[in-house]
Enzyme design. Structure first.
Site, PDB file in Angstrom:
ATOM      1  N   SER A 275       0.855  -1.190   0.000  1.00 32.59           N
ATOM      2  CA  SER A 275       0.000   0.000   0.000  1.00 32.59           C
ATOM      3  C   SER A 275       0.889   1.237   0.000  1.00 32.59           C
ATOM      4  CB  SER A 275      -0.847   0.017   1.270  1.00 32.59           C
ATOM      5  OG  SER A 275      -1.570   1.226   1.352  1.00 32.59           O
TER       6      SER A 275
ATOM      7  N   TYR B  76      -3.834  -1.193  10.439  1.00 32.43           N
ATOM      8  CA  TYR B  76      -3.612  -1.497   9.016  1.00 32.43           C
ATOM      9  C   TYR B  76      -2.204  -1.106   8.586  1.00 32.43           C
ATOM     10  CZ  TYR B  76      -4.246  -1.539   3.936  1.00 32.43           C
ATOM     11  OH  TYR B  76      -4.107  -1.786   2.587  1.00 32.43           O
TER      12      TYR B  76
END
Ligand SMILES: NC(=O)c1ccc[n+]([C@@H]2O[C@H](COP(=O)([O-])OP(=O)(O)OC[C@H]3O[C@@H](n4cnc5c(N)ncnc54)[C@H](OP(=O)(O)O)[C@@H]3O)[C@@H](O)[C@H]2O)c1
Length: 238
Positions: free
Chosen positions: A139, A152
């Site tokens: 990400s 996360y």
């Protein structure tokens, strides 16, 4: 036939999290260009695509990963795309041990287990003079964080660390490793709705698939270490 077709035809690529979102787009793009895909996710019921073999895979479960890795090795896999992942966003004070384990097990342990399952085969390929590739979809937040992102982003920082350590180690057995770092992508991520109006300007799964294929089709003398991509509407962030 394009250069990409030539680079992908006859290749065998394992993709995790292949049932929807980015993984489905990667699977479609690869098969469309003549690669064979060993495609894994927990819910693959009813999925069919010429050139893809769908496997029920839970990346957090060792037995399930072993079966997937055996299938990939039988097929002659030369590259792995670790894409399976889950999102979970809440302030630190609300993170439970159960949610911690779900996110870390999927995003970090899952990447480790599936990769570990294929390394002996990648070493054998190297002994025969053939290189291999691992492409990890992490990400843009694998190196920055934000309020509500502790869990996360901790998982994505960790996945980035695993990716980079593997790149160091893999040089000894002809492994090229790439980290793909997308910003906001319109998928089913974290239980969201694909195609929702507020996501109109976001990256499409195909945009990320393009980045994955860019890494997978790099000439043998080139190593794509990292690709960072964002939708234009997202702030410029590094
Ligand atoms: N969407 C974004 O904005 C964005 C941005 C940056 C990075 N990413 C990353 O991109 C990757 C793909 O996410 P996405 O956006 O495509 O989300 P998605 O649409 O929710 O797809 C996630 C995929 O992962 C699979 N998966 C989840 N848990 C799994 C498990 N335990 N074992 C095997 N497969 C599992 C899901 O299938 P099953 O549920 O059937 O198992 C599904 O195929 C993730 O690693 C995510 O962190 C997403």
């Amino acid at each position: 036939m394009t250069m990409r077709d030539r680079a992908l035809r006859g290749r065998v690529i394992a993709v995790t999290g292949a049932s929807k979102g980015i993984g489905w787009a990667v699977t479609q793009a690869l098969t469309a260009q003549g690669a064979r895909v060993i495609a894994g996710a927990r819910d693959v019921g009813g999925l069919q695509l010429d050139g893809a073999e769908f496997w029920r895979l839970d990346v957090t479960d060792e037995a399930s990963v072993d079966a997937f890795a055996r299938a990939a090795v039988r097929a002659g896999v030369d590259a792995l795309v670790n894409n399976a992942g889950v999102g979970s966003f809440q302030p630190v004070e609300e993170i439970t041990p159960a949610e911690y384990r779900r996110v870390m097990d999927t995003n970090v342990l899952g990447t480790l287990l599936v990769t570990r399952g294929l390394i002996p085969h990648f070493r054998e390929r190297y002994a025969r003079g053939e290189g291999s590739q691992v492409v990890n979809v992490t990400s843009d937040v694998s190196a920055r964080t934000f309020a509500g992102g502790a869990l996360y982003t901790a998982s994505k920082y960790a996945q980035r660390a695993v990716t980079q350590a593997l790149a160091y180690e893999g040089r000894a057995y002809g492994l090229r490793v790439t980290e793909i770092r997308p910003g906001m992508v319109d998928t089913f991520f974290a239980g969201s709705v694909q195609g929702a109006a507020h996501k109109a300007g976001w990256l499409r799964p195909d945009d990320v698939a393009d980045a994955v294929l860019y890494a997978l089709t790099a000439p043998l003398h080139a190593r794509i270490d990292e690709v960072l991509l964002h939708p234009v509407e997202q702030d410029v962030v590094f």
